[in-house]
Design a protein around this motif. Structure first.
Motif, PDB file in Angstrom:
ATOM      1  N   GLU A 206       0.822  -1.215   0.000  1.00 26.41           N
ATOM      2  CA  GLU A 206       0.000   0.000   0.000  1.00 26.41           C
ATOM      3  C   GLU A 206       0.856   1.266   0.000  1.00 26.41           C
ATOM      4  OE1 GLU A 206      -0.725   0.431   4.821  1.00 26.41           O
ATOM      5  OE2 GLU A 206      -2.267  -0.527   3.582  1.00 26.41           O
ATOM      6  N   PHE A 207       2.112   1.152   0.450  1.00 29.92           N
ATOM      7  CA  PHE A 207       2.990   2.324   0.461  1.00 29.92           C
ATOM      8  C   PHE A 207       3.493   2.687  -0.936  1.00 29.92           C
ATOM      9  CE2 PHE A 207       3.700   0.999   4.977  1.00 29.92           C
ATOM     10  CZ  PHE A 207       3.197   2.158   5.561  1.00 29.92           C
ATOM     11  N   LEU A 208       3.268   1.820  -1.911  1.00 31.98           N
ATOM     12  CA  LEU A 208       3.747   2.094  -3.261  1.00 31.98           C
ATOM     13  C   LEU A 208       2.965   3.208  -3.944  1.00 31.98           C
ATOM     14  CD1 LEU A 208       4.440  -1.547  -4.525  1.00 31.98           C
ATOM     15  CD2 LEU A 208       6.129   0.210  -3.944  1.00 31.98           C
ATOM     16  N   ASP A 209       1.889   3.703  -3.295  1.00 33.17           N
ATOM     17  CA  ASP A 209       1.189   4.850  -3.885  1.00 33.17           C
ATOM     18  C   ASP A 209       1.915   6.161  -3.590  1.00 33.17           C
ATOM     19  OD1 ASP A 209       0.697   5.139  -1.204  1.00 33.17           O
ATOM     20  OD2 ASP A 209      -1.488   5.278  -1.377  1.00 33.17           O
ATOM     21  N   ILE A 210       2.965   6.100  -2.768  1.00 32.47           N
ATOM     22  CA  ILE A 210       3.828   7.265  -2.534  1.00 32.47           C
ATOM     23  C   ILE A 210       4.791   7.366  -3.718  1.00 32.47           C
ATOM     24  CG2 ILE A 210       5.510   8.303  -0.951  1.00 32.47           C
ATOM     25  CD1 ILE A 210       4.442   6.424   1.222  1.00 32.47           C
ATOM     26  N   PRO A 211       5.177   8.566  -4.158  1.00 31.47           N
ATOM     27  CA  PRO A 211       6.154   8.679  -5.251  1.00 31.47           C
ATOM     28  C   PRO A 211       7.410   7.853  -4.981  1.00 31.47           C
ATOM     29  CG  PRO A 211       5.215  10.824  -4.785  1.00 31.47           C
ATOM     30  CD  PRO A 211       4.678   9.892  -3.732  1.00 31.47           C
ATOM     31  N   GLY A 212       7.882   7.167  -6.009  1.00 29.38           N
ATOM     32  CA  GLY A 212       9.033   6.281  -5.862  1.00 29.38           C
ATOM     33  C   GLY A 212      10.275   6.974  -5.331  1.00 29.38           C
ATOM     34  N   ASP A 213      10.476   8.246  -5.717  1.00 28.76           N
ATOM     35  CA  ASP A 213      11.656   8.977  -5.238  1.00 28.76           C
ATOM     36  C   ASP A 213      11.647   9.120  -3.722  1.00 28.76           C
ATOM     37  OD1 ASP A 213      13.103   9.674  -7.668  1.00 28.76           O
ATOM     38  OD2 ASP A 213      11.353  10.876  -8.181  1.00 28.76           O
ATOM     39  N   VAL A 214      10.448   9.260  -3.148  1.00 30.03           N
ATOM     40  CA  VAL A 214      10.338   9.395  -1.696  1.00 30.03           C
ATOM     41  C   VAL A 214      10.746   8.091  -1.018  1.00 30.03           C
ATOM     42  CG1 VAL A 214       8.763   9.818   0.226  1.00 30.03           C
ATOM     43  CG2 VAL A 214       8.518  11.122  -1.896  1.00 30.03           C
TER      44      VAL A 214
END
Length: 715
Positions: free
Chosen positions: A266-274
């Protein structure tokens, strides 16, 4: 010959301190050994977070004995006419520790002088080493050091033990209350044992430490980790591509092991760079990417534990990352509630530099300077006219993400988060991309902005930073560059070169300075033009030095770089400078290059004597060779100038050589320039100067070239 094993046992040293400290240990020992006349066969340094180790192979048991000859006073001063010693002679003998009758008189170029011949017996190496090793401990410097036990000793972390063996003997030394002995310590968690090292034997030292879960050799730890990380990634069709992170984690552990961990998808909805930043910069994890380049929910952690204790480490690392990503998700959600555009005015609450206002003021300067650059480039057809509005918009928003919670937590994401928030706000993709790109290049090997919109905003940002710091005299000194001005200058140079922008640096700097609060023209106060001119000259000198250093690193000859820098055209147009330097580097490999240098150099040396200015006057010609040379100049001038105008510098060099190499030499052979008639003399000097300036004012000043061998041979 005997070996030396020296280990400084400490509390855990920061990873970034270890390699520089080992390099210093090696240099310090080499220097001290030479000073004490100790020959060394080989020397090796390695380290872990808890130890810095030096191993020296092949030291002599004793210093080499030497005979020292010290010159004293003249013989006539040391002895009187009857041969008896004077006070001067007695004083010299006493100061050197020799008997007056043992002084020798030798002839020198200045006459006869007294010499004291002293025999320096070599001491035992074991008695010299305490001083050398103590100096090494005191001589290592760190970015930050600690002081403990109330002593004057500073070190990265408190020293807990010293292992110092010369052969099978302990070096008799003590520092800060710690005596050297023959003991090292195993892994703090997996062993905890005190290990006795019987002799200075590298293989034995490594073997005994390895038995206690310490891999002391840095190279071995790195390659072990590389193999384990590569193996874990291979199952996901991924590869390890971050050598800098690998170097760092190598110095975080004594027992190298890597484990695969995971986090909730579910954390993959955060931008990958973050996610990558949270992993790499905060936790030193290796992200695992899918074949399409997107992040998976797997990562690799390097742990200072063995395989038996690995599962506990997996759970701990997963728990830590979950907390980090939970914070990041919260920031991502909250920051998007306020568009970037509405944050711009709040930048007035964020200070920039003293006397230079806040980031709202800085944003206005970047917008103004971006527009100025945009209009210049559009006028030269180097930028499409529709880019102007996008550049202005990107410049307005480029610093707004500094006020977001995400950038507050992850400062390295400034610009990158600006891009993500701009996309969310519905800004044009080109504008969002430019916001991220305007910080590029972020480091030496980074790429420049891919878009010209990002390039222009990046130039404006960098020029404003450099002018601001120079205005406040915050200039780089030696190795100190707290505001990264060298990196900014490097970025400007690369952007202009690779985007092929035609910009006059003098004009851009003048515009940038005019926008600073310190130099704003106001009716109620004087405009400090002299101060501005001084700072501008300082920046030009700074850019000159940067251009020289960058091109030296690229492999260009230093005399060629200086030749292009010193020409009339100089480096005001950086792209043009780079084109001329590249052309000159190619031409310098031609067989006719020495003749080109000779004709330019010869015309410069004679033409510089001209005292009059203006044009050559044909009615003052008295020799046929004058007329011939002038006619050749007029006939071919436009050809050379057209090549220069069209940036065909190699063709310009060849054309100049073919036209003038022989005719100029013929002129000097048949015409005497320095005649008594002043008007004729000055006219001839002006003719020579005019021919020289056709090349040296537009292409390069070849008057100080370094030619190897005969100038008639190619260099």
């Amino acid at each position: 010959m005997t070996d030396l094993l020296f280990e400084i046992g400490t509390e855990e040293i920061p990873a970034s301190y270890i390699t520089p400290a080992l390099n210093q240990m090696k240099a310090l020992f080499t220097e001290r050994a030479k000073k004490h006349r100790l020959e060394v066969q080989s020397l090796y340094c390695t380290g872990t977070p808890r130890r810095l180790t030096l191993f020296v192979r092949g030291l002599p048991q004793r210093q080499e004995s030497v005979t020292e000859e010290v010159q004293g006073p003249a013989a006539s001063i040391a002895f009187d006419k009857t041969g008896n010693p004077t006070k001067a002679g007695l004083g010299f003998a006493k100061s050197q520790g020799v008997d007056i009758h043992n002084l020798q008189i030798k002839k020198t170029t200045k006459g006869e002088y007294c010499f004291a011949i002293k025999q320096a017996e070599g001491q035992e190496t074991l008695h010299i080493l305490p001083e050398i090793l103590a100096e090494i401990i005191k001589g290592i410097s760190f970015p930050k050091s600690m002081k403990w036990k109330g002593s004057n000793l500073f070190f990265a972390r408190p020293i807990r033990s010293i292992l110092a063996l010369f052969g099978d003997k302990v070096v008799p030394m003590e520092i800060n209350g710690i005596k050297a002995d023959k003991f090292a310590f195993g892994h703090p968690f997996l062993s905890g044992k005190r290990i006795e090292i019987s002799r200075a034997d590298w293989d034995l030292y490594m073997q005994l430490l390895r038995q206690e879960k310490v891999v002391a050799d840095m190279t071995e730890r790195r390659e072990t980790l590389r193999a384990k990380i590569t193996h874990l990634m291979a199952s996901h069709s991924a590869s390890m591509d971050d050598e800098e992170l690998l170097d760092e984690v190598t110095n975080l552990v004594e027992y190298p092991h890597a484990v695969e961990c995971s986090f909730d998808e579910e954390f993959l909805d955060i931008p990958g760079d973050v996610i990558e930043t949270a992993m790499k910069e905060h936790q030193r994890y290796f992200p695992i990417k899918k074949r399409d380049g997107n992040l998976s929910n797997k990562f690799i952690a390097v742990v200072n534990r063995d395989e038996i204790n690995a599962q506990t480490a997996v759970q701990g690392n997963e728990r830590v990352l979950k907390a980090r990503l939970s914070d990041a998700r919260f920031f991502w959600k909250e920051d998007r509630k306020l568009p970037l555009e509405k944050r711009v005015d709040d930048l007035k609450n964020l200070a920039f530099l003293e006397k230079l206002g806040n980031y709202r003021d800085r944003t206005d300067r970047i917008v103004n300077l971006s527009e100025y650059l945009s209009h210049r480039l559009i006028a030269l057809n180097q930028l499409p006219i529709e880019a102007d509005a996008r550049i202005k918009r990107a410049a307005l928003l480029c610093k707004a993400d500094l006020l977001t919670q995400m950038v507050g937590e992850f400062p390295s994401l400034q610009g990158i988060m600006g891009r993500e928030y701009a996309k969310w706000d519905g800004e044009e993709p080109a504008i969002a991309t430019a916001i991220a790109e305007h910080y590029m290049p972020r480091f030496a090997t980074d790429t420049i902005p891919a878009s010209k919109i990002g390039a222009v905003v990046g130039l404006a940002d960098k020029f404003d930073t450099i002018c601001s710091c120079f205005a406040l005299q915050l200039t780089p000194t030696g190795s100190q560059d707290p505001y990264s001005l060298r990196r900014h200058a490097y970025g400007i140079i690369r952007i202009i070169e690779e985007c092929e922008f035609t910009l006059e640096i003098q004009e851009v700097l003048s515009r940038a300075f005019s926008l600073l609060p310190l130099f704003l023209k106001k009716p109620e106060r004087n405009h400090h033009q002299a101060a501005q001119d001084k700072h501008m000259q300082g920046i030009k000198d700074f850019f000159r030095d940067r251009l020289f250093q960058i091109n030296i690193e690229r492999g260009h000859r230093h005399d060629l770089i200086n030749a292009v820098l010193n020409t009339g055209a100089g480096f005001n147009d950086i792209h043009d400078f780079s084109q001329r330097l590249q052309a000159l580097s190619c031409v310098s490999k031609e067989c006719w290059w020495p003749d080109l240098v000779t004709v330019v150099e010869r015309t410069f040396n004679i033409g510089k004597k001209a005292t009059s200015i203006g044009s050559v006057e044909e009615h003052l010609f008295t020799e046929p060779e004058e007329r011939k040379l002038w006619d050749i100049y007029k006939k071919n001038k436009d050809t050379v100038q057209n090549h220069v105008t069209e940036k065909r510098y190699e063709e310009a060099c060849r054309a100049y050589y073919e036209v003038f190499a022989r005719t100029v030499h013929s002129f000097f052979d048949k015409v005497y320039v320095n005649v008594e008639d002043e008007s004729v003399r000055n006219n001839r000097l002006l003719l020579v100067k005019t021919i020289n300036e056709l090349y040296s004012e537009k292409i390069a000043d070849l008057s100080h070239m370094e030619m190897s061998g005969n100038k008639n041979q190619a260099s």
